[in-house]
Design an enzyme around this catalytic site. Structure first.
Site, PDB file in Angstrom:
ATOM      1  N   ASP A  83      -3.267   7.602  -3.160  1.00 44.32           N
ATOM      2  CA  ASP A  83      -3.172   6.126  -2.466  1.00 44.32           C
ATOM      3  C   ASP A  83      -3.765   4.723  -3.120  1.00 44.32           C
ATOM      4  O   ASP A  83      -4.707   5.305  -3.683  1.00 44.32           O
ATOM      5  CB  ASP A  83      -4.225   6.748  -1.042  1.00 44.32           C
ATOM      6  CG  ASP A  83      -4.863   5.528  -0.502  1.00 44.32           C
ATOM      7  OD1 ASP A  83      -3.736   4.492  -0.724  1.00 44.32           O
ATOM      8  OD2 ASP A  83      -5.490   5.727   0.749  1.00 44.32           O
ATOM      9  N   GLU A  97     -11.288   1.179  -1.056  1.00 47.76           N
ATOM     10  CA  GLU A  97     -10.515   0.332  -0.782  1.00 47.76           C
ATOM     11  C   GLU A  97     -10.741  -0.997  -0.131  1.00 47.76           C
ATOM     12  O   GLU A  97     -10.658  -1.421   0.732  1.00 47.76           O
ATOM     13  CB  GLU A  97      -8.846   0.774   0.275  1.00 47.76           C
ATOM     14  CG  GLU A  97      -9.230   1.222   1.180  1.00 47.76           C
ATOM     15  CD  GLU A  97      -7.716   2.231   2.009  1.00 47.76           C
ATOM     16  OE1 GLU A  97      -7.697   0.909   2.259  1.00 47.76           O
ATOM     17  OE2 GLU A  97      -7.877   3.068   2.850  1.00 47.76           O
ATOM     18  N   HIS A 154      -6.443  10.844   5.003  1.00 44.24           N
ATOM     19  CA  HIS A 154      -7.989  11.006   5.454  1.00 44.24           C
ATOM     20  C   HIS A 154      -9.074  11.338   6.631  1.00 44.24           C
ATOM     21  O   HIS A 154      -8.866  11.941   6.848  1.00 44.24           O
ATOM     22  CB  HIS A 154      -7.586   9.619   7.017  1.00 44.24           C
ATOM     23  CG  HIS A 154      -6.355   8.137   6.664  1.00 44.24           C
ATOM     24  ND1 HIS A 154      -5.746   8.472   6.683  1.00 44.24           N
ATOM     25  CD2 HIS A 154      -7.234   7.293   5.543  1.00 44.24           C
ATOM     26  CE1 HIS A 154      -4.969   6.946   6.628  1.00 44.24           C
ATOM     27  NE2 HIS A 154      -5.983   6.285   5.472  1.00 44.24           N
ATOM     28  N   HIS A 159     -11.650   6.553   1.839  1.00 51.19           N
ATOM     29  CA  HIS A 159     -12.084   7.601   2.561  1.00 51.19           C
ATOM     30  C   HIS A 159     -11.621   8.469   1.479  1.00 51.19           C
ATOM     31  O   HIS A 159     -10.797   8.095   0.941  1.00 51.19           O
ATOM     32  CB  HIS A 159     -11.025   7.072   3.313  1.00 51.19           C
ATOM     33  CG  HIS A 159      -9.551   6.943   3.130  1.00 51.19           C
ATOM     34  ND1 HIS A 159      -8.242   7.431   2.676  1.00 51.19           N
ATOM     35  CD2 HIS A 159      -9.186   6.020   3.194  1.00 51.19           C
ATOM     36  CE1 HIS A 159      -7.666   7.085   1.946  1.00 51.19           C
ATOM     37  NE2 HIS A 159      -7.804   6.195   2.590  1.00 51.19           N
ATOM     38  N   GLU A 216      -6.709  -1.231  -4.415  1.00 49.78           N
ATOM     39  CA  GLU A 216      -7.152   0.220  -4.167  1.00 49.78           C
ATOM     40  C   GLU A 216      -6.284   0.633  -5.187  1.00 49.78           C
ATOM     41  O   GLU A 216      -5.580   0.956  -5.817  1.00 49.78           O
ATOM     42  CB  GLU A 216      -6.796   0.851  -2.529  1.00 49.78           C
ATOM     43  CG  GLU A 216      -6.709   1.709  -2.471  1.00 49.78           C
ATOM     44  CD  GLU A 216      -5.776   2.716  -0.937  1.00 49.78           C
ATOM     45  OE1 GLU A 216      -4.928   2.395  -0.721  1.00 49.78           O
ATOM     46  OE2 GLU A 216      -6.324   3.482  -0.449  1.00 49.78           O
ATOM     47  N   ASP A 228       1.178  -1.125   0.117  1.00 48.38           N
ATOM     48  CA  ASP A 228       0.082  -0.055  -0.003  1.00 48.38           C
ATOM     49  C   ASP A 228       0.941   1.090   0.688  1.00 48.38           C
ATOM     50  O   ASP A 228       1.668   1.590   0.757  1.00 48.38           O
ATOM     51  CB  ASP A 228      -1.042  -0.263   0.804  1.00 48.38           C
ATOM     52  CG  ASP A 228      -2.195   1.123   1.482  1.00 48.38           C
ATOM     53  OD1 ASP A 228      -1.762   2.234   0.661  1.00 48.38           O
ATOM     54  OD2 ASP A 228      -2.839   0.632   1.953  1.00 48.38           O
TER      55      ASP A 228
HETATM   56 MN    MN Z   1      -3.561   2.901   1.146  1.00 51.82          MN
HETATM   57 MN    MN Z   2      -6.649   4.007   1.979  1.00 51.21          MN
END
Ligand code: MN
Ligand code: MN
Length: 302
Positions: free
Chosen positions: A100, A192, A167, A159, A280, A89
């Site tokens: 992200d 995600e 976030h 998010h 994600e 990630d």
């Molecule tokens: Mn992530």
């Molecule tokens: Mn994330």
């Protein structure tokens, strides 16, 4: 929270962050091989991102088997990859605008678990758009994962991201929810899905290598003060203990945590200790659809 349309500079920065992330991820995923250390892959990836002129929105996460999130090696961690399931990630920012994204690399012999998360993400991206309720996106995720006979991780969510904030609202559930908030043009959202063959709940483990500044305030302890000065360079974004130059920063971090100056992110693990996969993307909600800024890391892209 209302969102105006994103200005051109913001959109360009989101795209740049996504492009750097995709390039880094597609190299990094090839490096995840039995025998190579987690730290080698993480160091390479973080260096690549910094050398590309971008910043890290958070430390590169390497979550193995039952781990779902917040795992990153410490500076003396020589753990190597084995025949395991590994979620990578990665968070990149350009001028504070964040991409992200995550992929799962499977050496454990459970390719369907990886496919379930990827197909759930594809369905979610197809569903997402302005005016679409996040609960509807969550339902698309849940339906696909349950269709494979697995369970989504129910207490982890996608998010929003905003400038220098990894976030934010809205939370995007990994299951169907009635009467939820709508996605709005101008939002940047990370979706995600996580899939598991356990009960679909993660809990906190004991390891903690990722921290974030909570509120600036003076501390008496000299080493804690030095560490706090270094933390200021991380732009209020999550950081790894191993990024600190002081290799005896552990005590200082504990002091800062006790004083509520920083908070820690313990590793999150599936409660039944079963395998977890993750996929994600980050996407921009536009007036008439979505633009995936991290396109090019999953099999279903383009
Ligand atoms: Mn992530
Ligand atoms: Mn994330």
């Amino acid at each position: 929270m209302s969102h105006g349309p994103l200005d051109d500079d913001a959109i360009e920065s989101y795209r740049e962050a996504g492009a750097v992330l995709v390039e880094a991820m597609n190299e990094a995923r090839e490096m995840v091989e039995p025998g190579r250390s987690h730290l080698e892959v993480v160091d390479w990836t973080e260096d690549f991102i910094r050398e590309g002129g971008a910043g890290l929105a958070f430390p590169v996460n390497v979550s193995v088997d039952a781990e779902a999130s917040h795992a990153t090696p410490g500076r003396d961690d020589h753990t190597t990859f084995g025949n395991r399931m590994v979620c990578l990630d990665v968070g990149v920012h350009v001028d504070g605008y964040i991409a992200d994204a995550a992929v799962t690399v499977d050496h454990s012999g459970h390719p369907e678990l990886v496919e379930a998360a990827e197909m759930a993400l594809e369905a979610a991206v197809d569903e997402a758009g302005p005016g679409v309720e996040v609960g509807v996106v969550g339902k698309a995720i849940e339906d696909v994962i349950r269709g494979y006979g697995y369970t989504p991780v129910l207490n982890l969510s996608g998010h929003g991201v905003e400038r220098y904030d990894a976030h934010t609202e809205p939370s995007v559930p990994n299951r169907g929810v009635d009467r939820s908030v709508e996605l709005e043009p101008g939002q940047a959202v990370a979706i995600e899905p996580f899939a598991t063959d356990g009960r679909g709940k993660v809990g906190e483990g004991t390891t903690e290598e990722i921290y974030e500044l909570e509120r600036e305030r003076s501390v008496r302890d000299r080493r804690a003060r030095q560490v706090l000065e270094e933390i200021a360079a991380f732009d209020d974004l999550p950081f790894a203990a191993r990024w600190l130059s002081n290799d005896r920063a552990g005590m200082a971090l504990r002091r800062l945590k006790q004083a509520n100056v920083i908070k820690g992110y313990p590793v999150l693990k599936e409660s039944d200790e079963t395998l977890v996969s993750q996929a994600e993307h980050t996407l921009l909600v536009t007036d008439d659809g979505v633009e995936v800024t991290t396109d090019g890391i999953h099999g279903f892209d383009g």
